[in-house]
Design an enzyme around this catalytic site. Structure first.
Site, PDB file in Angstrom:
ATOM      1  N   LYS A  29      59.998  38.585 -15.415  1.00 15.41           N
ATOM      2  CA  LYS A  29      59.576  37.215 -15.068  1.00 15.41           C
ATOM      3  C   LYS A  29      60.773  36.404 -14.578  1.00 15.41           C
ATOM      4  O   LYS A  29      60.697  35.686 -13.569  1.00 15.41           O
ATOM      5  CB  LYS A  29      58.934  36.549 -16.300  1.00 15.41           C
ATOM      6  CG  LYS A  29      58.662  35.065 -16.143  1.00 15.41           C
ATOM      7  CD  LYS A  29      57.690  34.774 -15.013  1.00 15.41           C
ATOM      8  CE  LYS A  29      57.797  33.322 -14.561  1.00 15.41           C
ATOM      9  NZ  LYS A  29      56.971  33.040 -13.395  1.00 15.41           N
TER      10      LYS A  29
ATOM     11  N   CYS B  73      60.599  26.073 -12.819  1.00 12.73           N
ATOM     12  CA  CYS B  73      60.731  27.547 -12.862  1.00 12.73           C
ATOM     13  C   CYS B  73      61.975  28.102 -12.187  1.00 12.73           C
ATOM     14  O   CYS B  73      62.795  28.746 -12.831  1.00 12.73           O
ATOM     15  CB  CYS B  73      59.484  28.169 -12.265  1.00 12.73           C
ATOM     16  SG  CYS B  73      58.015  27.820 -13.255  1.00 12.73           S
TER      17      CYS B  73
HETATM   18  N1  LIG Z   1      54.475  25.042 -14.169  1.00 10.65           N
HETATM   19  C1  LIG Z   1      54.361  26.216 -13.585  1.00 10.65           C
HETATM   20  O1  LIG Z   1      53.903  26.341 -12.442  1.00 10.65           O
HETATM   21  C2  LIG Z   1      54.749  27.490 -14.308  1.00 10.65           C
HETATM   22  C3  LIG Z   1      54.545  28.715 -13.674  1.00 10.65           C
HETATM   23  C4  LIG Z   1      54.874  29.872 -14.339  1.00 10.65           C
HETATM   24  C5  LIG Z   1      55.415  29.808 -15.618  1.00 10.65           C
HETATM   25  N2  LIG Z   1      55.644  28.594 -16.216  1.00 10.65           N
HETATM   26  C6  LIG Z   1      56.179  28.571 -17.563  1.00 10.65           C
HETATM   27  O2  LIG Z   1      55.113  28.180 -18.422  1.00 10.65           O
HETATM   28  C7  LIG Z   1      55.619  27.386 -19.502  1.00 10.65           C
HETATM   29  C8  LIG Z   1      54.928  26.030 -19.518  1.00 10.65           C
HETATM   30  O3  LIG Z   1      55.232  25.339 -18.343  1.00 10.65           O
HETATM   31  P1  LIG Z   1      54.531  23.967 -17.992  1.00 10.65           P
HETATM   32  O4  LIG Z   1      54.914  23.649 -16.594  1.00 10.65           O
HETATM   33  O5  LIG Z   1      53.102  24.030 -18.363  1.00 10.65           O
HETATM   34  O6  LIG Z   1      55.281  22.970 -19.005  1.00 10.65           O
HETATM   35  P2  LIG Z   1      54.795  21.517 -19.452  1.00 10.65           P
HETATM   36  O7  LIG Z   1      56.019  20.822 -19.895  1.00 10.65           O
HETATM   37  O8  LIG Z   1      53.938  20.920 -18.398  1.00 10.65           O
HETATM   38  O9  LIG Z   1      53.867  21.813 -20.712  1.00 10.65           O
HETATM   39  C9  LIG Z   1      54.340  22.222 -21.935  1.00 10.65           C
HETATM   40  C10 LIG Z   1      53.532  21.498 -23.011  1.00 10.65           C
HETATM   41  O10 LIG Z   1      53.893  22.047 -24.276  1.00 10.65           O
HETATM   42  C11 LIG Z   1      53.878  21.005 -25.218  1.00 10.65           C
HETATM   43  N3  LIG Z   1      54.641  21.397 -26.390  1.00 10.65           N
HETATM   44  C12 LIG Z   1      55.987  21.407 -26.571  1.00 10.65           C
HETATM   45  N4  LIG Z   1      56.289  21.855 -27.802  1.00 10.65           N
HETATM   46  C13 LIG Z   1      55.121  22.131 -28.412  1.00 10.65           C
HETATM   47  C14 LIG Z   1      54.785  22.626 -29.693  1.00 10.65           C
HETATM   48  N5  LIG Z   1      55.715  22.919 -30.597  1.00 10.65           N
HETATM   49  N6  LIG Z   1      53.482  22.779 -29.984  1.00 10.65           N
HETATM   50  C15 LIG Z   1      52.513  22.459 -29.099  1.00 10.65           C
HETATM   51  N7  LIG Z   1      52.777  22.007 -27.869  1.00 10.65           N
HETATM   52  C16 LIG Z   1      54.069  21.839 -27.520  1.00 10.65           C
HETATM   53  C17 LIG Z   1      54.460  19.819 -24.461  1.00 10.65           C
HETATM   54  O11 LIG Z   1      54.124  18.594 -25.062  1.00 10.65           O
HETATM   55  C18 LIG Z   1      53.827  20.004 -23.071  1.00 10.65           C
HETATM   56  O12 LIG Z   1      52.628  19.264 -22.933  1.00 10.65           O
HETATM   57  C19 LIG Z   1      57.127  27.284 -19.279  1.00 10.65           C
HETATM   58  O13 LIG Z   1      57.759  28.305 -20.002  1.00 10.65           O
HETATM   59  C20 LIG Z   1      57.287  27.541 -17.798  1.00 10.65           C
HETATM   60  O14 LIG Z   1      58.547  28.072 -17.490  1.00 10.65           O
HETATM   61  C21 LIG Z   1      55.302  27.431 -15.583  1.00 10.65           C
END
Ligand SMILES: NC(=O)c1ccc[n+]([C@@H]2O[C@H](COP(=O)([O-])OP(=O)(O)OC[C@H]3O[C@@H](n4cnc5c(N)ncnc54)[C@H](O)[C@@H]3O)[C@@H](O)[C@H]2O)c1
Length: 432
Positions: free
Chosen positions: A214, A268
């Site tokens: 990843k 990312c």
């Molecule tokens: N955004 C993308 O397009 C994308 C694509 C592929 C992978 N990712 C990966 O996916 C993951 C999430 O990304 P995202 O963009 O959704 O992030 P984001 O910040 O939008 O969402 C993460 C959520 O997790 C919550 N959170 C934090 N700690 C928590 C806990 N202890 N318990 C419950 N909730 C908690 C936060 O409040 C937030 O709402 C990351 O690891 C990112 O690298 C994101």
């Protein structure tokens, strides 16, 4: 009749919310967990600013439908969710501060999850992680807090998240998946959980391979873009069109050059190297090419500013004291996500060089002092305009009329190859 799968999605952000709704649309009973009460309240009220859509419906429409059907609701309480589910999909991210990944949110997630875990539960980590995190960091926390044994009492898997924002629903279903389990039984459970929504092949491999794959999938894009930035500098000096150059080179079936843009943004791509680095340091492995690529991409806003300074000088103007309109704050085109957007560096660096910046991005909800409410307000009297991210509203821009509202002899920088070529006859347009 088989019972619906009962699943909690932990973290309701850009990934977690559409993922939870995809499970709900496929008939699962889903509880979404987030630590931020405002996020949970908004979601339960059917509100979301996410720009996803599926089969002609927007995310808020899907959200309202699934809440009404009783298949989805959000909560801040892991305890409450644990009464209803036996599967957890974790999407809480790893933020990066000054190049250092902060595992705090993910560790705290494992801590709380451990306290409500039951025998027979399945946990799937979908966050992008420092390679080794699932086995070395999360499994020990989950085992210690729950008193249960991973792989025997509960199942632990890692499945990398590969969706692109804006295409989430479609890609949860159709993007090929890779999955690792802490043992074989965990991988089998993980595959079953994926099969509820996914219609593609699932490649099963070593959990460390899946975590590392990843990260390198993202890094290869970062490196590709850094390389193209160098090609762009060459093309500019040679007097040839960068976008035409990329288009022509990409006609080769085995070449896939990305486009340069104002730098590399989002949660990312820029973070990927910072996830690989700590493990590489621990292993004594150096990553000079990858670090150089990151450095090149970080430096793009300053390269653009130097080019802008020269272009203004040609018009008899100085950078300092000029007024510059910046169109697009998002980290990529057609997105409302401006986290880790290179445009922020561009704006800050312009301001520190004495430029009055007026930005405009109708999709990004975040407020900034420099952000105008209308396009008209942003471009009025501007000496230069930088197109840094495309939004659907920009398709209707009447560029001739827009330029007529700018200061005399303006310069336009197009990092997106969207400004019509006809304009070149009357205005200076730099395509980079
Ligand atoms: N955004 C993308 O397009 C994308 C694509 C592929 C992978 N990712 C990966 O996916 C993951 C999430 O990304 P995202 O963009 O959704 O992030 P984001 O910040 O939008 O969402 C993460 C959520 O997790 C919550 N959170 C934090 N700690 C928590 C806990 N202890 N318990 C419950 N909730 C908690 C936060 O409040 C937030 O709402 C990351 O690891 C990112 O690298 C994101």
């Amino acid at each position: 009749m088989t019972q619906p799968v009962r699943v909690a999605v932990v973290g309701l952000g850009f990934v977690g919310l559409p993922l939870a709704l995809t499970y709900a649309m496929k008939g699962a009973n889903v509880v979404g967990i987030d630590v931020v009460p405002r996020v949970v309240d908004e979601i339960n009220a059917g509100h979301s600013h996410h720009m996803e859509s599926y089969q002609g419906k927007t995310l808020p429409e899907i959200l309202k439908e699934q809440i009404a059907a009783g298949r989805f609701r959000a909560t801040t309480s892991y305890e409450e969710a644990a009464k209803e589910v036996n599967h957890y999909i974790v999407t809480a991210g790893i933020p990066v501060h000054n190049g250092d990944p902060d595992l705090g949110p993910l560790k705290s997630c494992a801590q709380t999850l451990g306290s409500v875990l039951k025998k027979g539960d399945t946990i799937m980590i979908r966050s992008t992680v420092v390679p080794g995190t699932t086995e070395e960091v999360l499994a020990p926390i989950l085992e210690e807090v729950s008193g249960l044994v991973a792989g025997t009492d509960f199942y632990l898997t890692y499945c990398s998240e590969r969706i692109a924002e804006g295409r989430a629903f479609e890609e949860f279903i159709h993007m090929p998946l890779v999955l690792g389990g802490i043992n074989e039984q965990s991988a089998i459970k993980g595959k079953e959980l994926l099969s509820v929504i996914s219609e593609t092949d699932v490649t099963i491999s070593d959990i460390r391979v899946v975590e590392t794959a990843k990260v390198i999938e993202n890094i290869q894009r970062d490196v590709n873009i850094a390389m193209v930035q160098e090609f762009a500098r060459f093309a500019e000096s040679f007097g040839i069109d960068t976008f035409e150059l990329i288009k022509v080179a990409n006609t080769h079936k085995r070449v896939n050059l990305l486009t340069p843009g104002p730098g590399v943004g989002g949660f990312c791509l820029p973070n990927a190297l910072y996830y690989l680095q700590p493990k590489a340091r621990e292993l004594g492995v150096s990553l000079p090419l990858l670090q150089q690529a990151r450095h090149i991409n970080d430096g793009v806003p300053d390269v653009l500013i130097d080019m802008l300074e020269n272009a203004l000088k040609d018009k008899g103007k100085r950078l300092s004291g000029s007024r510059v309109a910046v169109l697009g704050l998002a980290m990529k085109d057609f997105s409302n996500d401006d986290r880790v957007s290179p445009v922020h560096d561009l704006v800050n660096n312009l301001q520190s060089r004495g430029v009055e910046v007026v930005s405009y991005d109708p999709a990004v909800p975040t407020r900034y002092e420099h952000k105008a409410n209308t396009l008209q307000e942003a471009v009025q009297g501007a000496d230069a305009l930088l197109l840094t991210a495309v939004q659907k509203e920009f398709a209707d821009i009447d560029w001739t009329s827009l330029v007529s509202n700018m200061a005399g002899s303006p310069v336009l920088f197009d990092t997106k190859n969207r400004i019509p070529r006809e304009l070149d006859q009357t205005v200076t347009v730099v395509r980079i």
